[in-house]
Design an enzyme around this catalytic site. Structure first.
Site, PDB file in Angstrom:
ATOM      1  N   ARG A 128       0.693  -1.194  -0.014  1.00  0.00           N
ATOM      2  CA  ARG A 128      -0.164   0.063  -0.011  1.00  0.00           C
ATOM      3  C   ARG A 128       0.883   1.324   0.074  1.00  0.00           C
ATOM      4  NH1 ARG A 128      -3.006  -3.327   3.702  1.00  0.00           N
ATOM      5  NH2 ARG A 128      -4.723  -3.996   2.589  1.00  0.00           N
ATOM      6  N   LYS A 150       2.215  11.423 -10.922  1.00  0.00           N
ATOM      7  CA  LYS A 150       1.333  10.457 -11.875  1.00  0.00           C
ATOM      8  C   LYS A 150       2.193   9.491 -12.191  1.00  0.00           C
ATOM      9  CE  LYS A 150      -1.621  13.396 -14.291  1.00  0.00           C
ATOM     10  NZ  LYS A 150      -2.055  14.108 -15.522  1.00  0.00           N
ATOM     11  N   GLU A 192       8.205  19.213 -25.083  1.00  0.00           N
ATOM     12  CA  GLU A 192       7.483  19.362 -23.811  1.00  0.00           C
ATOM     13  C   GLU A 192       8.206  20.803 -23.182  1.00  0.00           C
ATOM     14  OE1 GLU A 192       5.219  17.672 -22.611  1.00  0.00           O
ATOM     15  OE2 GLU A 192       5.237  15.658 -23.449  1.00  0.00           O
ATOM     16  N   LYS A 234       6.199  23.414 -13.513  1.00  0.00           N
ATOM     17  CA  LYS A 234       5.168  22.131 -13.413  1.00  0.00           C
ATOM     18  C   LYS A 234       4.742  21.930 -11.657  1.00  0.00           C
ATOM     19  CE  LYS A 234       4.191  17.399 -13.931  1.00  0.00           C
ATOM     20  NZ  LYS A 234       4.191  16.171 -14.812  1.00  0.00           N
ATOM     21  N   GLU A 244      -5.684  17.004 -10.421  1.00  0.00           N
ATOM     22  CA  GLU A 244      -6.253  17.460 -11.750  1.00  0.00           C
ATOM     23  C   GLU A 244      -7.847  17.405 -11.665  1.00  0.00           C
ATOM     24  OE1 GLU A 244      -4.121  15.794 -15.195  1.00  0.00           O
ATOM     25  OE2 GLU A 244      -6.029  15.621 -16.129  1.00  0.00           O
ATOM     26  N   ARG A 249      -4.483  21.781 -13.787  1.00  0.00           N
ATOM     27  CA  ARG A 249      -3.224  20.622 -14.375  1.00  0.00           C
ATOM     28  C   ARG A 249      -3.359  20.253 -15.649  1.00  0.00           C
ATOM     29  NH1 ARG A 249      -0.257  16.032 -10.564  1.00  0.00           N
ATOM     30  NH2 ARG A 249       1.066  15.349 -12.486  1.00  0.00           N
ATOM     31  N   ASN A 253      -1.809  19.288 -20.634  1.00  0.00           N
ATOM     32  CA  ASN A 253      -1.824  18.680 -21.782  1.00  0.00           C
ATOM     33  C   ASN A 253      -1.868  19.087 -22.967  1.00  0.00           C
ATOM     34  OD1 ASN A 253      -2.237  16.138 -19.954  1.00  0.00           O
ATOM     35  ND2 ASN A 253      -4.348  16.690 -19.350  1.00  0.00           N
ATOM     36  N   HIS A 256      -1.478  17.547 -26.237  1.00  0.00           N
ATOM     37  CA  HIS A 256      -1.500  16.076 -25.967  1.00  0.00           C
ATOM     38  C   HIS A 256      -2.572  15.209 -26.710  1.00  0.00           C
ATOM     39  CE1 HIS A 256       1.833  16.946 -23.630  1.00  0.00           C
ATOM     40  NE2 HIS A 256       1.908  15.825 -23.043  1.00  0.00           N
ATOM     41  N   HIS A 260      -1.811  12.237 -28.620  1.00  0.00           N
ATOM     42  CA  HIS A 260      -1.861  10.796 -28.411  1.00  0.00           C
ATOM     43  C   HIS A 260      -2.613  10.082 -29.458  1.00  0.00           C
ATOM     44  CE1 HIS A 260      -1.889  11.705 -23.725  1.00  0.00           C
ATOM     45  NE2 HIS A 260      -0.716  11.236 -24.170  1.00  0.00           N
ATOM     46  N   HIS A 273       6.491  10.223 -28.326  1.00  0.00           N
ATOM     47  CA  HIS A 273       5.573  11.155 -27.665  1.00  0.00           C
ATOM     48  C   HIS A 273       5.741  12.341 -27.919  1.00  0.00           C
ATOM     49  CE1 HIS A 273       2.803  12.281 -24.487  1.00  0.00           C
ATOM     50  NE2 HIS A 273       3.815  12.855 -23.904  1.00  0.00           N
TER      51      HIS A 273
HETATM   52  P1  NAD Z   1      11.865   6.339 -22.229  1.00  0.00           P
HETATM   53  O1  NAD Z   1      11.759   6.164 -20.894  1.00  0.00           O
HETATM   54  O2  NAD Z   1      11.443   5.224 -22.958  1.00  0.00           O
HETATM   55  O3  NAD Z   1      13.352   6.672 -22.702  1.00  0.00           O
HETATM   56  C1  NAD Z   1      13.700   6.905 -24.149  1.00  0.00           C
HETATM   57  C2  NAD Z   1      14.897   5.942 -24.311  1.00  0.00           C
HETATM   58  O4  NAD Z   1      15.904   6.465 -23.973  1.00  0.00           O
HETATM   59  C3  NAD Z   1      14.752   4.544 -23.603  1.00  0.00           C
HETATM   60  O5  NAD Z   1      15.215   3.538 -24.600  1.00  0.00           O
HETATM   61  C4  NAD Z   1      15.627   4.823 -22.374  1.00  0.00           C
HETATM   62  O6  NAD Z   1      16.124   3.641 -21.865  1.00  0.00           O
HETATM   63  C5  NAD Z   1      16.742   5.442 -23.121  1.00  0.00           C
HETATM   64  N1  NAD Z   1      17.356   6.365 -22.097  1.00  0.00           N
HETATM   65  C6  NAD Z   1      16.902   6.877 -21.144  1.00  0.00           C
HETATM   66  N2  NAD Z   1      18.023   7.731 -20.361  1.00  0.00           N
HETATM   67  C7  NAD Z   1      18.845   7.679 -21.177  1.00  0.00           C
HETATM   68  C8  NAD Z   1      20.235   8.338 -21.229  1.00  0.00           C
HETATM   69  N3  NAD Z   1      20.588   9.176 -20.267  1.00  0.00           N
HETATM   70  N4  NAD Z   1      21.323   8.175 -22.089  1.00  0.00           N
HETATM   71  C9  NAD Z   1      20.652   7.305 -23.062  1.00  0.00           C
HETATM   72  N5  NAD Z   1      19.484   6.578 -23.159  1.00  0.00           N
HETATM   73  C10 NAD Z   1      18.770   6.709 -22.373  1.00  0.00           C
HETATM   74  O7  NAD Z   1      10.817   7.518 -22.522  1.00  0.00           O
HETATM   75  P2  NAD Z   1      10.728   9.198 -21.933  1.00  0.00           P
HETATM   76  O8  NAD Z   1      10.561   9.746 -23.049  1.00  0.00           O
HETATM   77  O9  NAD Z   1      11.595   9.542 -20.818  1.00  0.00           O
HETATM   78  O10 NAD Z   1       9.394   8.816 -21.302  1.00  0.00           O
HETATM   79  C11 NAD Z   1       8.044   8.561 -21.907  1.00  0.00           C
HETATM   80  C12 NAD Z   1       7.087   7.883 -21.039  1.00  0.00           C
HETATM   81  O11 NAD Z   1       6.948   8.781 -19.942  1.00  0.00           O
HETATM   82  C13 NAD Z   1       5.850   7.494 -21.516  1.00  0.00           C
HETATM   83  O12 NAD Z   1       5.587   6.156 -21.028  1.00  0.00           O
HETATM   84  C14 NAD Z   1       4.737   8.616 -21.161  1.00  0.00           C
HETATM   85  O13 NAD Z   1       3.736   8.094 -20.858  1.00  0.00           O
HETATM   86  C15 NAD Z   1       5.520   8.917 -19.953  1.00  0.00           C
HETATM   87  N6  NAD Z   1       5.309  10.266 -19.105  1.00  0.00           N
HETATM   88  C16 NAD Z   1       4.723  10.434 -17.975  1.00  0.00           C
HETATM   89  C17 NAD Z   1       4.419  11.647 -17.373  1.00  0.00           C
HETATM   90  C18 NAD Z   1       3.782  11.898 -16.052  1.00  0.00           C
HETATM   91  O14 NAD Z   1       3.463  12.703 -15.392  1.00  0.00           O
HETATM   92  N7  NAD Z   1       4.060  10.672 -15.296  1.00  0.00           N
HETATM   93  C19 NAD Z   1       4.698  12.831 -18.193  1.00  0.00           C
HETATM   94  C20 NAD Z   1       5.252  12.586 -19.421  1.00  0.00           C
HETATM   95  C21 NAD Z   1       5.607  11.542 -19.938  1.00  0.00           C
HETATM   96  N1  GLY Z   2       2.210  15.274 -17.668  1.00  0.00           N
HETATM   97  C1  GLY Z   2       1.007  15.832 -17.356  1.00  0.00           C
HETATM   98  C2  GLY Z   2       0.668  15.931 -15.900  1.00  0.00           C
HETATM   99  O1  GLY Z   2       1.836  15.317 -15.090  1.00  0.00           O
HETATM  100  O2  GLY Z   2      -0.422  16.213 -15.379  1.00  0.00           O
END
Ligand code: NAD
Ligand code: GLY
Length: 365
Positions: A128, A150, A192, A234, A244, A249, A253, A256, A260, A273
Site C-alpha cells: 500500500r 502521476k 515538452e 510544473k 487534476e 493541471r 496536456n 497532447h 495521443h 511522444h
Molecule cells: P523512455 O523512458 O522510454 O526513454 C527513452 C529511451 O532513452 C529509452 O530507451 C531509455 O532507456 C533511454 N534512455 C534513458 N535515459 C538515457 C540516457 N541518459 N542516455 C541514453 N539513453 C537513455 O521515454 P521518456 O521520453 O523518458 O518517457 C516517456 C514515458 O513517460 C511515456 O511512457 C509517457 O507516458 C511517460 N510520461 C509520464 C508523465 C507523468 O507525468 N508521469 C509525463 C510525461 C511522460
Molecule cells: N504530464 C502531465 C501531468 O503531469 O499532469
C-alpha cells in the site's frame, strides 16, 4: 521559489499532505547520498533501472554510492514502452518480496519516463505504498514525468490507463545524464519544454527562441536553466491542482489530445511522444485560431519554433472517422465532449469543451 546553493538548485513542491524537493545538479551525486543518509539508514536502497540506462550510467552511480558506504540492491527491467505493463510490475513485486522490502524501504528509480512511471506504480501499490526517489535520465523525465506523482502503466486499450497519484520522497535531477541521450529522444524532450513556455511563460519562450543553437548543442548551463524553469512551472501547477480536479493541471496536456491520437493511430511505432505532442501543439494552435482564441500570427510562431527545433509539424493523413474514434478514447473526455487546451497568447492557455467530431472535422480540413 527557486534557490541556488553552490552548484545545486532546489525547487520545492509543497502539496497539502506531502512536501518534497527537486534537486537539480550537474555531474554530482553527493546531494543524493546526503539525502539517503537520512531516509535510508540501513544504506541498502532498492534501485530499479532498465537494460539501456543500467549498463550506460549505473557504474558511475554505484561507484559514488560505494564511496559513501551505500550497498544498493538492483533490478534491471527490460527497456521500452512495450514493457510498461502489469507483467513488468509483477516482476518488480516479486523482486521486492525477495529483497524483504517493507514500508521503511526506499526505491530509487533510475531511468526515463517509462521506468519512472512503472517504478512509481510499483512503489504506490507494494504494501500500500513505499518510499521512492526519482532519478530521471531523459529530458522528458527531467522536465515532466519525474515531478507531480502521476505513476502507472499502459493497458491494451490505451496509454497510462492503470495508475495512481503517488508523490515521490525526493527528485534528484542530474543534467549530465542527458549527454548520452539519443538526439531524437532529446528533441522529444524539447517539445515538452516548448509546451511549458507556450502555456505559462512568454519570457521563457523568448529565451528558447534566442538560445536555440546552444540548447540544441546541449550546453549544460542552458540545460540547467531549462530544467529549473520547467520544474518550477510544473511544481506550481501541481501544487495548485495535485489531482487534476480543479482544471489547472489540464493545461499540461496542451498538444497532447491530438498528439495521443497520432501516437495511437500509428501504433506507438512511428512517432515518439514528443513528436506527437509537437504536431498536436500545431493543430491545437490552429484550432485556437479557428475558434477565435488567438491570432494566426501566434499559431504560425508556435509552428516556426517547433520546426526550428527539428520537430515534426505536419499532420499525418487519417480519415475523419479514424481521428474521431481515436479522440473519443482520450482520458480528457467528459460525457460527449473533450476538455481541450486552447492558446490565448504565448504564455497563456485556456481549457474549453469541444466535441471529438468537431476536432476530427478540423483535422481533415
Ligand atoms: P523512455 O523512458 O522510454 O526513454 C527513452 C529511451 O532513452 C529509452 O530507451 C531509455 O532507456 C533511454 N534512455 C534513458 N535515459 C538515457 C540516457 N541518459 N542516455 C541514453 N539513453 C537513455 O521515454 P521518456 O521520453 O523518458 O518517457 C516517456 C514515458 O513517460 C511515456 O511512457 C509517457 O507516458 C511517460 N510520461 C509520464 C508523465 C507523468 O507525468 N508521469 C509525463 C510525461 C511522460
Ligand atoms: N504530464 C502531465 C501531468 O503531469 O499532469
Amino acid at each position: 521559489m527557486l534557490t541556488v546553493s553552490a552548484k545545486r538548485y532546489q525547487v520545492p513542491v509543497k502539496l497539502k499532505h506531502h512536501r518534497y524537493v527537486i534537486d537539480i545538479v550537474s555531474d554530482e551525486t553527493q546531494s543524493l547520498c546526503d539525502f539517503l543518509e537520512t531516509y535510508c539508514p540501513d544504506k541498502k536502497p532498492l534501485l530499479l533501472t532498465n537494460s539501456v540506462v543500467g549498463p550506460l550510467l549505473m557504474p558511475k552511480l554505484l561507484k559514488s554510492f560505494k564511496k559513501q558506504g551505500f550497498k544498493p540492491e538492483y533490478l534491471i527491467l527490460p527497456d521500452g514502452e512495450r514493457h510498461k505493463n502489469l507483467a513488468t510490475v509483477q516482476h518488480g513485486y516479486d523482486w521486492l518480496t525477495e529483497q524483504g522490502a517493507n514500508r521503511h524501504s526506499v526505491m530509487l528509480l533510475f531511468g526515463g519516463g517509462v521506468l519512472g512511471d512503472i517504478g512509481g506504480f510499483i512503489a504506490a501499490t507494494y504494501m500500500r505504498g513505499i518510499k521512492y526517489v526519482q532519478i530521471p535520465t531523459t529530458l522528458v523525465s527531467q522536465v515532466d514525468s519525474s515531478v507531480g506523482g502521476k505513476v502507472g502503466v499502459d493497458h491494451q486499450e490505451g496509454k497510462n490507463l492503470v495508475g495512481a497519484f503517488y508523490q515521490p520522497l525526493h527528485v534528484h535531477i542530474d543534467v549530465s545524464y542527458l549527454n548520452t541521450l539519443p538526439e531524437r529522444e532529446y528533441l522529444c524532450g524539447l517539445a515538452e519544454v516548448i509546451k511549458y513556455a507556450v502555456i505559462k511563460d512568454t519570457k521563457f519562450y523568448e529565451f528558447l527562441q534566442k538560445e536555440r543553437i546552444g540548447i540544441l548543442q546541449r550546453d549544460p548551463v542552458l540545460l540547467e536553466k531549462i530544467v529549473k524553469k520547467c520544474c518550477t512551472i510544473k511544481a506550481g501547477v501541481v501544487t495548485r491542482d495535485e489531482k487534476e480536479t480543479r482544471g489547472e493541471r489540464m493545461i499540461l496536456n496542451f498538444g497532447h489530445t491530438v498528439g495521443h491520437a497520432i501516437e495511437k493511430l500509428t501504433d506507438y511505432r512511428k512517432y515518439g511522444h514528443g513528436e506527437g505532442v509537437a504536431m498536436g501543439m500545431v493543430q491545437a494552435a490552429e484550432l485556437s485560431v479557428a475558434e477565435g482564441h488567438c491570432t494566426r500570427e501566434i499559431a504560425l510562431d508556435i509552428t516556426d519554433i517547433l520546426a526550428a527545433y527539428g520537430l515534426p509539424v505536419k499532420l499525418p493523413n487519417f480519415s475523419k472517422r479514424q481521428w474521431e474514434q481515436s479522440l473519443k478514447h482520450d482520458k480528457k473526455m467528459r460525457g460527449s465532449h473533450l476538455q481541450f487546451v486552447f492558446v490565448e497568447s504565448i504564455g497563456q492557455v485556456s481549457v474549453a469543451s469541444i466535441t471529438p467530431q468537431k476536432v476530427a472535422q478540423f483535422l481533415r480540413r
